[in-house]
Enzyme design. Sequence first.
Site, PDB file in Angstrom:
ATOM      1  N   PHE A 391       0.848  -1.190   0.000  1.00  0.00           N
ATOM      2  CA  PHE A 391       0.000   0.000   0.000  1.00  0.00           C
ATOM      3  C   PHE A 391       0.887   1.244   0.000  1.00  0.00           C
ATOM      4  CE2 PHE A 391      -4.229  -1.667   1.967  1.00  0.00           C
ATOM      5  CZ  PHE A 391      -4.270  -2.650   0.997  1.00  0.00           C
ATOM      6  N   GLU A 392       0.651   2.122  -0.950  1.00  0.00           N
ATOM      7  CA  GLU A 392       1.440   3.347  -1.074  1.00  0.00           C
ATOM      8  C   GLU A 392       0.493   4.536  -1.185  1.00  0.00           C
ATOM      9  OE1 GLU A 392       4.402   3.025  -4.154  1.00  0.00           O
ATOM     10  OE2 GLU A 392       4.761   0.904  -3.747  1.00  0.00           O
TER      11      GLU A 392
END
Length: 605
Positions: A391-392
């Site tokens: 997750f970014e």
Amino acid sequence: MDRPRPFARRPLTALLTATALAATGTAALSSAARAADADLARNGGFESGLDGWSCTAGTTVNSPVHSGTSALKATPAGADNARCAQTVTVQPDSQYTLTGHVQGSYVYLGAEGTGTTDVSTWTQSAPAWQQLTTTFRTGPATTRVTIYTHGWYGTGAYHADDITLVGPGGGETNQPPAPPTGLRASGVTSTSVSLSWSPVSGATGYAVYRDGTKVRTVTGTSATVTGLSPSTAYAFQVAALNDAGESARSATVTATTSTPDSGGGDSGLPAHALVGYLHASFANGSGYTRLADVPDSWDVIDLAFGEPTSVTSGDIRFERCPAAECPGVESDAEFKAAIKAKQAAGKKVLISIGGQNGQVQLTSTAARDTFVSSVSKIIDEYGLDGLDIDFEGHSLSLDADDTDFKNPKTPVIVNLISALKTLKAKYGDDFVLTMAPETFFVQLGYQYYGTGKWGGQDPRAGAYLPVIHALRDDLTLLHVQDYNSGPIMGLDNQYHSMGGADFHIAMTDMLLTGFPVAGDANNVFPPLRPDQVAIGMPATANAGNGHVSPAEVTKTLDCLTKRVNCGSYATHGTWPELRGLMTWSINWDRFGGWEFQRTFDGYFG
């Protein structure tokens, strides 16, 4: 990949103007001081360590001291002014004199919650011990006042000693509570022990002791002590707290941590593993690589990426790269056959969720449940070994009132933790769970966590910490992306930048040593096991900012696993069990002539 964001901080000049309310100087009790006046500050000379004080970044030292044998030393950081405070019981409508001796630059002494005008005094420079004094009168209903000292961001350590608050005592209510009873170990894992006890009348908090050392303070009647060693006996006690001080400790309870199974860490991986991302759903300048053509050196292959149908849907889809975009792409049947062949050779093949473009926000329980079902469908369809969380961007951020990484309450955090625990329970101990956060979401938490005490910080700062912590017993590998990062402060309180071994050493040392979150010594992110940690690096200069040469990779591994070739950064341990290396990406490594793979094979082969 995202870059670190600027943080809003109050200007020094504004703070000086607001707090320069009294001149420094020498003060003593006048002859008119009443007989009832007393020094109400607890342990103002710091002869009993930090007993009675709550400090964000303080310790006691034996030199320099103003009197006695001890004094406070506190070191401000980028987002922490190293405040030490205690709350004292006082009388309403009464006069008080606050005095202390300090050394250092920009040292403050003050009182708040007075019920009238809160006061403080400060010195810009005190190369030798200097006395600070201020006075205040309590309001007509004031019974508690907080006294404090602090420094200023980035100006170095300050010292304080012989802090007194002289005035009428608070009366019979100024008594520590009774010791807690009913202490028991309510849950035990290989690395943690959960405790609970009966409430104590008049207590405002509780201090938890492990083998005679205070390890945390809580407000409720339960706590989980983490970062423990497997198969080890520990002794625990609890003391009750209020404004008057700390009770005697409870009876001792002993608990022995369990022996770890393969579910949280090993999952069949070799002692040292090479992890890489395979561009399975898109093409770029590196070219397409068929899964069957990935060399045997790669122990964990992350299929990039599963992405959501919309940011908040939780509905994850894995679409393989079309032939028009990826010439030479294999058929679904060939792809699935390659997965089975890799698994037969002892390799792990995972689906990686997210990436730079795949923003995932599980804002509701419905999205959480959809996430679980859709990810399960991908795992089952392709017969995969597990899941990587990459997750970014804006996938994870913290609500303004979410300040404790051990007890998160932001929906996107809580729902992600719940979803991953559900998947782990569904597939069992052999399920491989890995995470690939950016430094912004992990190590930056040493300085900043969420929006901060005064707001204005990026709410994403440190936002992965509650997820990692909640799943540390289920986590197979954490491989932080040590690339596309701005400078990050290490445990030496120095900023470290990409481009050499120093950055990787400092960032990895933080994971293996643990660190105070947002500079709070009472809120420590515990270390991970070395077998849970791999170092994330770009395979080539084209793959991401922060690429380092094979020589720098070797220096990194030498320092962390052998404590040689370390350079200027002093690690806090030696970890020969460090799991290995991760890279973005297999495709880019192939494009670069397999340099990254050859470096790994040459070191661990």
